[in-house]
Design a protein around this motif. Structure first.
Motif, PDB file in Angstrom:
ATOM      1  N   ARG A  22       0.847  -1.196   0.000  1.00  0.00           N
ATOM      2  CA  ARG A  22       0.000   0.000   0.000  1.00  0.00           C
ATOM      3  C   ARG A  22       0.879   1.241   0.000  1.00  0.00           C
ATOM      4  NH1 ARG A  22      -3.800   2.255   4.936  1.00  0.00           N
ATOM      5  NH2 ARG A  22      -5.620   2.822   3.699  1.00  0.00           N
ATOM      6  N   VAL A  23       0.491   2.226  -0.815  1.00  0.00           N
ATOM      7  CA  VAL A  23       1.142   3.531  -0.824  1.00  0.00           C
ATOM      8  C   VAL A  23       0.076   4.563  -0.487  1.00  0.00           C
ATOM      9  CG1 VAL A  23       2.468   5.205  -2.162  1.00  0.00           C
ATOM     10  CG2 VAL A  23       2.747   2.751  -2.608  1.00  0.00           C
ATOM     11  N   GLY A  24       0.348   5.405   0.504  1.00  0.00           N
ATOM     12  CA  GLY A  24      -0.624   6.393   0.940  1.00  0.00           C
ATOM     13  C   GLY A  24      -1.159   6.039   2.311  1.00  0.00           C
ATOM     14  N   ASN A  25      -2.423   6.414   2.559  1.00  0.00           N
ATOM     15  CA  ASN A  25      -3.021   6.194   3.879  1.00  0.00           C
ATOM     16  C   ASN A  25      -4.527   6.042   3.745  1.00  0.00           C
ATOM     17  OD1 ASN A  25      -3.968   8.805   3.427  1.00  0.00           O
ATOM     18  ND2 ASN A  25      -2.441   9.762   4.746  1.00  0.00           N
ATOM     19  N   ASP A  26      -5.243   6.127   4.868  1.00  0.00           N
ATOM     20  CA  ASP A  26      -6.685   5.940   4.824  1.00  0.00           C
ATOM     21  C   ASP A  26      -7.422   7.080   4.118  1.00  0.00           C
ATOM     22  OD1 ASP A  26      -6.346   3.594   6.170  1.00  0.00           O
ATOM     23  OD2 ASP A  26      -7.406   4.186   7.995  1.00  0.00           O
ATOM     24  N   ILE A  27      -6.733   8.193   3.864  1.00  0.00           N
ATOM     25  CA  ILE A  27      -7.375   9.289   3.136  1.00  0.00           C
ATOM     26  C   ILE A  27      -7.339   9.006   1.638  1.00  0.00           C
ATOM     27  CG2 ILE A  27      -7.335  11.773   2.663  1.00  0.00           C
ATOM     28  CD1 ILE A  27      -6.143  12.184   5.424  1.00  0.00           C
ATOM     29  N   LEU A  85     -16.815  19.118   9.514  1.00  0.00           N
ATOM     30  CA  LEU A  85     -15.758  20.073   9.210  1.00  0.00           C
ATOM     31  C   LEU A  85     -14.365  19.476   9.364  1.00  0.00           C
ATOM     32  CD1 LEU A  85     -15.062  22.950   8.388  1.00  0.00           C
ATOM     33  CD2 LEU A  85     -15.129  23.584  10.817  1.00  0.00           C
ATOM     34  N   GLY A  86     -14.110  18.765  10.456  1.00  0.00           N
ATOM     35  CA  GLY A  86     -12.765  18.240  10.686  1.00  0.00           C
ATOM     36  C   GLY A  86     -12.332  17.256   9.613  1.00  0.00           C
ATOM     37  N   ALA A  87     -13.220  16.328   9.277  1.00  0.00           N
ATOM     38  CA  ALA A  87     -12.893  15.329   8.258  1.00  0.00           C
ATOM     39  C   ALA A  87     -12.712  15.979   6.897  1.00  0.00           C
ATOM     40  CB  ALA A  87     -13.991  14.270   8.199  1.00  0.00           C
ATOM     41  N   MET A  88     -13.599  16.906   6.564  1.00  0.00           N
ATOM     42  CA  MET A  88     -13.536  17.576   5.269  1.00  0.00           C
ATOM     43  C   MET A  88     -12.239  18.372   5.128  1.00  0.00           C
ATOM     44  SD  MET A  88     -16.323  20.178   3.607  1.00  0.00           S
ATOM     45  CE  MET A  88     -16.023  21.410   4.887  1.00  0.00           C
ATOM     46  N   LEU A  89     -11.866  19.098   6.184  1.00  0.00           N
ATOM     47  CA  LEU A  89     -10.624  19.874   6.135  1.00  0.00           C
ATOM     48  C   LEU A  89      -9.407  18.960   6.062  1.00  0.00           C
ATOM     49  CD1 LEU A  89     -11.300  22.776   8.670  1.00  0.00           C
ATOM     50  CD2 LEU A  89     -11.179  22.908   6.176  1.00  0.00           C
ATOM     51  N   GLY A  90      -9.456  17.843   6.774  1.00  0.00           N
ATOM     52  CA  GLY A  90      -8.345  16.901   6.721  1.00  0.00           C
ATOM     53  C   GLY A  90      -8.124  16.368   5.320  1.00  0.00           C
ATOM     54  N   PHE A  91      -9.213  16.035   4.644  1.00  0.00           N
ATOM     55  CA  PHE A  91      -9.116  15.554   3.268  1.00  0.00           C
ATOM     56  C   PHE A  91      -8.573  16.641   2.349  1.00  0.00           C
ATOM     57  CE2 PHE A  91     -11.485  14.879  -0.860  1.00  0.00           C
ATOM     58  CZ  PHE A  91     -10.655  13.878  -1.329  1.00  0.00           C
ATOM     59  N   ASP A  96     -13.673   3.569  -5.665  1.00  0.00           N
ATOM     60  CA  ASP A  96     -14.712   4.303  -4.944  1.00  0.00           C
ATOM     61  C   ASP A  96     -16.088   3.668  -5.133  1.00  0.00           C
ATOM     62  OD1 ASP A  96     -12.726   6.013  -4.218  1.00  0.00           O
ATOM     63  OD2 ASP A  96     -13.515   7.773  -5.249  1.00  0.00           O
ATOM     64  N   ALA A  97     -16.122   2.401  -5.553  1.00  0.00           N
ATOM     65  CA  ALA A  97     -17.411   1.713  -5.633  1.00  0.00           C
ATOM     66  C   ALA A  97     -18.013   1.565  -4.239  1.00  0.00           C
ATOM     67  CB  ALA A  97     -17.240   0.346  -6.283  1.00  0.00           C
ATOM     68  N   LEU A  98     -17.139   1.562  -3.231  1.00  0.00           N
ATOM     69  CA  LEU A  98     -17.534   1.652  -1.831  1.00  0.00           C
ATOM     70  C   LEU A  98     -16.356   2.245  -1.079  1.00  0.00           C
ATOM     71  CD1 LEU A  98     -16.083  -0.813   0.093  1.00  0.00           C
ATOM     72  CD2 LEU A  98     -17.474  -2.175  -1.455  1.00  0.00           C
ATOM     73  N   THR A  99     -16.546   2.591   0.165  1.00  0.00           N
ATOM     74  CA  THR A  99     -15.459   3.116   0.969  1.00  0.00           C
ATOM     75  C   THR A  99     -15.539   2.536   2.365  1.00  0.00           C
ATOM     76  OG1 THR A  99     -14.318   5.138   1.687  1.00  0.00           O
ATOM     77  CG2 THR A  99     -16.720   5.165   1.762  1.00  0.00           C
ATOM     78  N   THR A 100     -14.427   2.549   3.083  1.00  0.00           N
ATOM     79  CA  THR A 100     -14.449   2.197   4.503  1.00  0.00           C
ATOM     80  C   THR A 100     -14.095   3.404   5.372  1.00  0.00           C
ATOM     81  OG1 THR A 100     -12.145   1.430   4.449  1.00  0.00           O
ATOM     82  CG2 THR A 100     -13.881  -0.224   4.069  1.00  0.00           C
ATOM     83  N   ARG A 101     -13.968   4.572   4.734  1.00  0.00           N
ATOM     84  CA  ARG A 101     -13.793   5.826   5.474  1.00  0.00           C
ATOM     85  C   ARG A 101     -14.300   6.955   4.595  1.00  0.00           C
ATOM     86  NH1 ARG A 101     -10.715  10.376   6.176  1.00  0.00           N
ATOM     87  NH2 ARG A 101     -10.241  10.980   8.335  1.00  0.00           N
ATOM     88  N   ASN A 102     -15.419   7.535   4.982  1.00  0.00           N
ATOM     89  CA  ASN A 102     -15.956   8.656   4.223  1.00  0.00           C
ATOM     90  C   ASN A 102     -15.063   9.865   4.468  1.00  0.00           C
ATOM     91  OD1 ASN A 102     -17.520  11.052   3.532  1.00  0.00           O
ATOM     92  ND2 ASN A 102     -19.286   9.692   3.366  1.00  0.00           N
ATOM     93  N   VAL A 103     -14.415  10.351   3.418  1.00  0.00           N
ATOM     94  CA  VAL A 103     -13.442  11.432   3.586  1.00  0.00           C
ATOM     95  C   VAL A 103     -14.106  12.750   3.969  1.00  0.00           C
ATOM     96  CG1 VAL A 103     -11.759  10.391   2.022  1.00  0.00           C
ATOM     97  CG2 VAL A 103     -13.480  11.983   1.111  1.00  0.00           C
ATOM     98  N   VAL A 143     -10.242  -3.879  -0.709  1.00  0.00           N
ATOM     99  CA  VAL A 143      -9.364  -2.720  -0.560  1.00  0.00           C
ATOM    100  C   VAL A 143      -9.953  -1.549  -1.333  1.00  0.00           C
ATOM    101  CG1 VAL A 143      -7.083  -1.790  -1.069  1.00  0.00           C
ATOM    102  CG2 VAL A 143      -7.296  -4.106  -0.168  1.00  0.00           C
ATOM    103  N   PRO A 144     -10.411  -0.512  -0.623  1.00  0.00           N
ATOM    104  CA  PRO A 144     -10.928   0.676  -1.292  1.00  0.00           C
ATOM    105  C   PRO A 144      -9.825   1.697  -1.523  1.00  0.00           C
ATOM    106  CG  PRO A 144     -11.344   0.838   1.047  1.00  0.00           C
ATOM    107  CD  PRO A 144     -10.593  -0.467   0.827  1.00  0.00           C
ATOM    108  N   GLY A 145     -10.153   2.734  -2.260  1.00  0.00           N
ATOM    109  CA  GLY A 145      -9.199   3.815  -2.467  1.00  0.00           C
ATOM    110  C   GLY A 145      -9.108   4.758  -1.287  1.00  0.00           C
ATOM    111  N   HIS A 146     -10.125   4.722  -0.426  1.00  0.00           N
ATOM    112  CA  HIS A 146     -10.181   5.577   0.757  1.00  0.00           C
ATOM    113  C   HIS A 146     -10.644   4.722   1.928  1.00  0.00           C
ATOM    114  CE1 HIS A 146      -9.984   8.898  -2.134  1.00  0.00           C
ATOM    115  NE2 HIS A 146     -10.932   8.254  -2.786  1.00  0.00           N
ATOM    116  N   GLY A 147      -9.834   4.652   2.976  1.00  0.00           N
ATOM    117  CA  GLY A 147     -10.184   3.844   4.131  1.00  0.00           C
ATOM    118  C   GLY A 147      -9.324   2.608   4.248  1.00  0.00           C
TER     119      GLY A 147
END
Length: 241
Positions: free
Chosen positions: A9-14, A106-112, A172-179, A214-218
């Motif tokens: 994996r390259v990147g993170n849960d975002i 707000l916090g999640a949106m700003l983090g993304f 992004d067909a599904l996610t395990t962390r809504n950014v 494995v999703p692209g986010h989460g």
């Protein structure tokens, strides 16, 4: 980061993308954001590999946060970039999505937003050439990735099933962390063109003999795929405090 033998994996849960490593070379699933180039080089170095050993990039769809370094690999290293025919124009920047994001915290949106900007999200490098693929294709790439159409998030959204690593990559067909909300657990992804079609398309995953989604986010999700689908169609995850 190694998730399993042959799976990195390259990147993170975002935002994340993944590498399938075999003796014959590497297949890359999605391509993150432009600023992930240095992260890719670091992961390849830890594997004792180089970008010239990447045999192909397979995109789950053509959105900007999934194609970031694909054109650089294609242009500088001759790596073919595969995308479903229905998303080829999207990957080239000829059409874009105008889907609503949905609820926000707000916090999640700003983090993304901050992470995306730090990784060059405002400087997307669109593809100039793509190799079109279709539902049911088995690509001649390391790991023999199988293409499963999952339209809804975008017209050409797909899952990429790689039996070698017991994993289905769903973009992004599904996610395990809504950014946008920070909610975790299997759930629909935001910014989906046709949410009803996206939910219906998930039935195509039920027949796959895989135990890791494995999703692209989460975070990756391990378990029974039908169970994940039931979670997605039911209560929407757990708040990430």
């Amino acid at each position: 980061m190694q998730l399993a033998p042959g799976l990195h994996r390259v990147g993170n849960d975002i935002v994340a993308f993944h590498l399938i490593e075999t003796a014959d070379g590497i297949t890359m699933i999605d391509a993150g954001l432009p600023g992930h180039w240095s992260d890719l080089l670091a992961e390849l170095s830890s594997m004792g590999r180089t970008p010239d050993e990447i045999r192909g990039v397979v995109l789950t769809h053509g959105d900007s946060d999934h194609i970031g370094i694909a054109e650089r690999l294609r242009r500088d290293h001759g790596v073919p970039v595969h995308v479903h025919a229905a998303d080829a124009a999207r990957a080239r920047g000829e059409v874009t999505s105008h889907a609503a994001g949905g609820p926000k915290r707000l916090g999640a949106m700003l983090g993304f937003a901050v992470y995306a900007l730090r990784k060059g999200g405002a400087k997307t490098n669109r593809l100039t050439e793509v190799v079109e693929m279709h539902d049911g294709d088995v690509l001649d790439l390391p790991g023999s990735p199988q293409i499963v159409g999952l339209p809804g998030h975008s017209p050409g959204s797909v899952a990429v099933f790689v039996p070698l690593v017991d994993t289905v990559f769903v973009g992004d067909a599904l996610t395990t962390r809504n950014v946008l909300t920070g909610v975790v657990g299997p759930q629909p992804a935001p910014f989906t063109d046709d949410p009803a079609e996206a939910l219906s398309s998930l039935d195509a995953l039920s027949a796959l003999d895989a135990h890791r989604i494995v999703p692209g986010h989460g975070a990756p999700w391990s378990g029974n795929i039908p169970d994940a689908i039931r979670l997605i169609r039911g209560p929407r995850g757990v708040a990430n405090g």
